[in-house]
Design an enzyme around this catalytic site. Sequence first.
Site, mmCIF file in Angstrom:
data_model
loop_
_atom_site.group_PDB
_atom_site.id
_atom_site.type_symbol
_atom_site.label_atom_id
_atom_site.label_comp_id
_atom_site.label_asym_id
_atom_site.label_seq_id
_atom_site.Cartn_x
_atom_site.Cartn_y
_atom_site.Cartn_z
ATOM 1 N N LYS A 1 11.616 -114.086 7.720
ATOM 2 C CA LYS A 1 11.268 -112.977 6.950
ATOM 3 C C LYS A 1 9.618 -113.311 6.621
ATOM 4 O O LYS A 1 8.496 -113.605 6.546
ATOM 5 C CB LYS A 1 11.757 -113.299 6.230
ATOM 6 C CG LYS A 1 11.594 -111.541 5.054
ATOM 7 C CD LYS A 1 12.447 -112.169 3.678
ATOM 8 C CE LYS A 1 11.886 -110.361 2.823
ATOM 9 N NZ LYS A 1 12.917 -110.368 1.215
ATOM 10 N N SER B 1 13.345 -101.092 6.036
ATOM 11 C CA SER B 1 13.425 -99.481 5.263
ATOM 12 C C SER B 1 12.401 -98.854 6.170
ATOM 13 O O SER B 1 12.360 -97.905 6.041
ATOM 14 C CB SER B 1 12.762 -99.415 4.011
ATOM 15 O OG SER B 1 12.156 -100.137 3.557
ATOM 16 N N GLU C 1 10.809 -122.549 10.475
ATOM 17 C CA GLU C 1 11.337 -121.878 9.555
ATOM 18 C C GLU C 1 12.449 -122.125 10.255
ATOM 19 O O GLU C 1 14.308 -122.071 9.561
ATOM 20 C CB GLU C 1 11.217 -120.355 9.828
ATOM 21 C CG GLU C 1 9.476 -120.226 8.212
ATOM 22 C CD GLU C 1 10.264 -121.103 7.353
ATOM 23 O OE1 GLU C 1 11.402 -121.091 6.269
ATOM 24 O OE2 GLU C 1 9.328 -120.652 5.768
ATOM 25 N N ARG D 1 11.294 -100.768 -1.627
ATOM 26 C CA ARG D 1 11.054 -101.438 -3.063
ATOM 27 C C ARG D 1 11.384 -100.329 -3.941
ATOM 28 O O ARG D 1 11.445 -100.385 -4.941
ATOM 29 C CB ARG D 1 9.367 -101.849 -3.089
ATOM 30 C CG ARG D 1 9.582 -103.839 -2.336
ATOM 31 C CD ARG D 1 8.606 -104.018 -1.597
ATOM 32 N NE ARG D 1 8.820 -105.065 -1.513
ATOM 33 C CZ ARG D 1 7.386 -106.013 -0.704
ATOM 34 N NH1 ARG D 1 6.376 -105.976 -1.428
ATOM 35 N NH2 ARG D 1 7.561 -107.588 0.145
ATOM 36 N N LYS E 1 13.418 -110.578 10.274
ATOM 37 C CA LYS E 1 12.644 -109.016 8.911
ATOM 38 C C LYS E 1 11.341 -109.267 9.213
ATOM 39 O O LYS E 1 10.994 -110.516 8.922
ATOM 40 C CB LYS E 1 13.643 -109.563 8.201
ATOM 41 C CG LYS E 1 13.252 -108.317 7.349
ATOM 42 C CD LYS E 1 14.281 -108.477 6.027
ATOM 43 C CE LYS E 1 13.695 -107.933 4.908
ATOM 44 N NZ LYS E 1 14.396 -108.098 3.580
HETATM 45 C C1 PBG Z 1 14.702 -108.501 -1.987
HETATM 46 C C2 PBG Z 1 14.628 -107.482 -0.292
HETATM 47 C C3 PBG Z 1 13.760 -106.599 0.330
HETATM 48 C C4 PBG Z 1 14.140 -107.128 1.696
HETATM 49 C C5 PBG Z 1 15.429 -106.993 1.996
HETATM 50 N N1 PBG Z 1 15.973 -107.375 0.542
HETATM 51 C C6 PBG Z 1 12.531 -106.173 0.162
HETATM 52 C C7 PBG Z 1 11.067 -107.730 0.090
HETATM 53 O O1 PBG Z 1 11.661 -108.846 0.232
HETATM 54 O O2 PBG Z 1 10.054 -106.637 -0.662
HETATM 55 C C8 PBG Z 1 13.770 -105.830 2.739
HETATM 56 C C9 PBG Z 1 15.087 -104.243 2.842
HETATM 57 C C10 PBG Z 1 14.295 -103.340 3.330
HETATM 58 O O3 PBG Z 1 12.701 -103.038 4.315
HETATM 59 O O4 PBG Z 1 15.255 -102.564 4.509
HETATM 60 N N2 PBG Z 1 14.291 -110.060 -1.657
#
Ligand code: PBG
Length: 327
Positions: A195, A274, A233, A205, A248
């Site tokens: 990630k 997102s 990782e 967010r 991700k």
């Molecule tokens: C939280 C989390 C996030 C996302 C999924 N789980 C946000 C972050 O790490 O700031 C992002 C998902 C998205 O942007 O669609 N731990």
Amino acid sequence: MMFPEYRPRRLRRNEQFRSLVRETRPAADQLIYPLFVQPGKNVREPVSSMPGVFRISVDQLGAEARECRELGLNHLLLFGLPDKKDSMGSGAHAKDGIIQRAIRELKNKAPEMMITTDVCLCEYTSHGHCGVLIDHGVDNDATLEILARIALSHARAGADMVAPSDMMDGRVAEIRQALDENNFDMVPIMSYAVKYASAFYGPFRDAAECAPQEGDRQGYQMDPANSREALREATLDLEEGADILMVKPAVAYLDIIRQLRDEFDLPVAAYHVSGEYAMIKAAAAKGWIDEKRVMAETLLSIQRAGADIIITYYAKDMARLLREGKF
Ligand code: PBG
């Protein structure tokens, strides 16, 4: 000059030939649809930076899950907005927390729908970080035990799979042990193994109200410049007991998806996040692109890169397109 014997256009002549030789085929049963659950009754609140995405209350979940099932979707990924936040994120593992209630409701109303939960602290902490703060830093080892409690509370509420997204070191092992010791050895872990600290999470967010109040997530999420580190990782999570490895974001990291696919034999998931969703929506709203075609082409590229599973806010739209046979 000799004309080449092989003419690629022969097999592109019509749709019957094109589909005969098509290599990659998206399928609704390999999509996971994320849902945001919030307190209240009868709530269906649009997320402004993510057109088509809503924050819904627990009572709306049954209808939503049934609609998804009718479209051929079998998997939901749940995110929760708690009633209140505190420095330790205790709402995340409360027996009657928002996610725990949501899982029970879904298992009651749509038992065949598989429920995966996001295991993280950031939506539940007043400071918005994915772990607990000690001396202004996110403390890795103090966070692990809390993450395990969260995962366990989700499993107890009936979650079918857990997905830790915090990026603390060692959390997969900690969660696996907690689940196994409590007879949840059949609950798989889909780890956000790779990630990145990405600006593509911006709209999420807003939706989940989890932007860090101070600082950023670069101290625990990965540097977008690194790909060898992605393999390290993923190796760690595999050794700690992950069942599915996730990358991700997706589109900006197709090379990483491909590397994981080539190096590991576990299922690989990719999260079309997102910001990646919002960019398509924004351009489509301006009339600059054909939304459905860009959506389909994007999800296809993620699958072609090697993802077996795609998590996307477009899951319902894609399932509809597949159902219409237009793809
Ligand atoms: C939280 C989390 C996030 C996302 C999924 N789980 C946000 C972050 O790490 O700031 C992002 C998902 C998205 O942007 O669609 N731990």
